[in-house]
Design an enzyme around this catalytic site. Structure first.
Site, PDB file in Angstrom:
ATOM      1  N   LYS A  87       3.650  23.436  20.793  1.00 33.63           N
ATOM      2  CA  LYS A  87       2.491  22.877  20.576  1.00 33.63           C
ATOM      3  C   LYS A  87       1.631  22.618  22.016  1.00 33.63           C
ATOM      4  O   LYS A  87       2.088  22.643  23.138  1.00 33.63           O
ATOM      5  CB  LYS A  87       2.579  21.372  20.130  1.00 33.63           C
ATOM      6  CG  LYS A  87       2.377  21.146  18.773  1.00 33.63           C
ATOM      7  CD  LYS A  87       2.353  19.492  18.662  1.00 33.63           C
ATOM      8  CE  LYS A  87       2.019  19.260  17.301  1.00 33.63           C
ATOM      9  NZ  LYS A  87       2.160  17.602  16.927  1.00 33.63           N
TER      10      LYS A  87
HETATM   11  C1  E4P Z   1       0.378  16.666  14.532  1.00 36.12           C
HETATM   12  O1  E4P Z   1       0.829  17.581  14.807  1.00 36.12           O
HETATM   13  C2  E4P Z   1       0.315  15.273  15.339  1.00 36.12           C
HETATM   14  O2  E4P Z   1       1.803  15.051  15.372  1.00 36.12           O
HETATM   15  C3  E4P Z   1       0.020  14.081  14.339  1.00 36.12           C
HETATM   16  O3  E4P Z   1      -0.247  14.349  12.972  1.00 36.12           O
HETATM   17  C4  E4P Z   1      -0.962  13.048  15.026  1.00 36.12           C
HETATM   18  O4  E4P Z   1      -0.991  12.070  14.198  1.00 36.12           O
HETATM   19  P1  E4P Z   1      -1.503  10.718  14.517  1.00 36.12           P
HETATM   20  O5  E4P Z   1      -2.998  10.676  14.666  1.00 36.12           O
HETATM   21  O6  E4P Z   1      -1.208   9.717  13.564  1.00 36.12           O
HETATM   22  O7  E4P Z   1      -0.720  10.094  15.687  1.00 36.12           O
END
Ligand code: E4P
Length: 223
Positions: A87
């Site tokens: 990521k």
């Molecule tokens: C995606 O890859 C993220 O880890 C995640 O969906 C973030 O979600 P949140 O806004 O609930 O923290």
């Protein structure tokens, strides 16, 4: 449509995997912080364990800022397992890193995407995945799913191989809308995966069928 689970919790990953619906996993630093991980070594082992449970892409987040540091960190993460996807944050340094990593064959998931133009930039840089965060947009009074629609619309004009991961999902409606729009992937929290399978009328139906079956059994035992 592929279902990823958005968690770093091994029990949740095993449970979702057992349902037979899991195609991959996404993690982030916040999700990792909820697990009992206190060393870099433990973190890398944790990611490796996730890769052993799920035969699919597992996103692990790079936390460096500069392009050079992101590339170095991504190489270390990618070396953990062939299924690791790195990521990378949606920044200009992130784009430089994505470009270099795509040339090395390292898969990337560009995270914290909040506009279609960011998604377009990430796709052009060579991202394997882009992750629009729908829940966080809803939280500030914008329509998160509208962003997904816009990204899919833009991507459909071209031949990008970049897949769209609908992220920051808060409820089953997000998943339904993502599926109706034809999004490639939804990354879903464990609780919401459970909600997708349940319906109060199913539960009520099972209860009344069981009650009636007990009456049938009672009649059988009287004969
Ligand atoms: C995606 O890859 C993220 O880890 C995640 O969906 C973030 O979600 P949140 O806004 O609930 O923290």
């Amino acid at each position: 449509m592929k279902f990823f689970i958005d968690t770093a919790n091994l029990a949740e990953i095993r449970e979702a995997h057992g349902l037979g619906v899991l195609d991959g996993v996404t993690t982030n630093p916040t999700l990792v912080a909820r697990e009992n991980i206190t060393t870099r070594d433990a973190f890398e082992k944790h990611i490796k364990t996730i890769c052993e449970i799920v035969d699919g892409p597992v996103s692990a987040e790079a936390v460096s800022s500069s392009a050079d540091d992101l590339v170095a960190e991504a190489r270390t993460l990618a070396a953990i397992d062939q299924h690791v996807v790195v990521k990378i944050p949606m920044t200009t340094d992130g784009m430089k890193a994505v470009h270099r990593l795509s040339e090395e064959g390292i898969k990337t998931n560009v995270t914290l995407v909040f506009s279609a133009l960011q998604a377009l930039m990430a796709a052009k840089a060579g991202a394997t995945y882009v992750s629009p965060f729908v829940g966080r947009l809803d939280d500030i009074g914008h329509r998160g799913m509208q962003l997904v629609e816009e990204i899919l619309d833009v991507f459909s004009n071209y031949l990008f191989e970049t897949e769209v991961i609908v992220a920051s999902i808060r409820n089953p409606l997000h998943v339904l809308e993502a599926a109706k729009m034809g999004a490639d992937i939804a990354t879903i929290p464990f609780k919401v995966i459970g909600q997708l399978a349940s319906h109060p009328l199913t539960d009520a139906g099972i209860r009344s069928f069981l009650e009636d079956w007990r009456k049938v059994e009672k009649g059988m035992s009287l004969k």
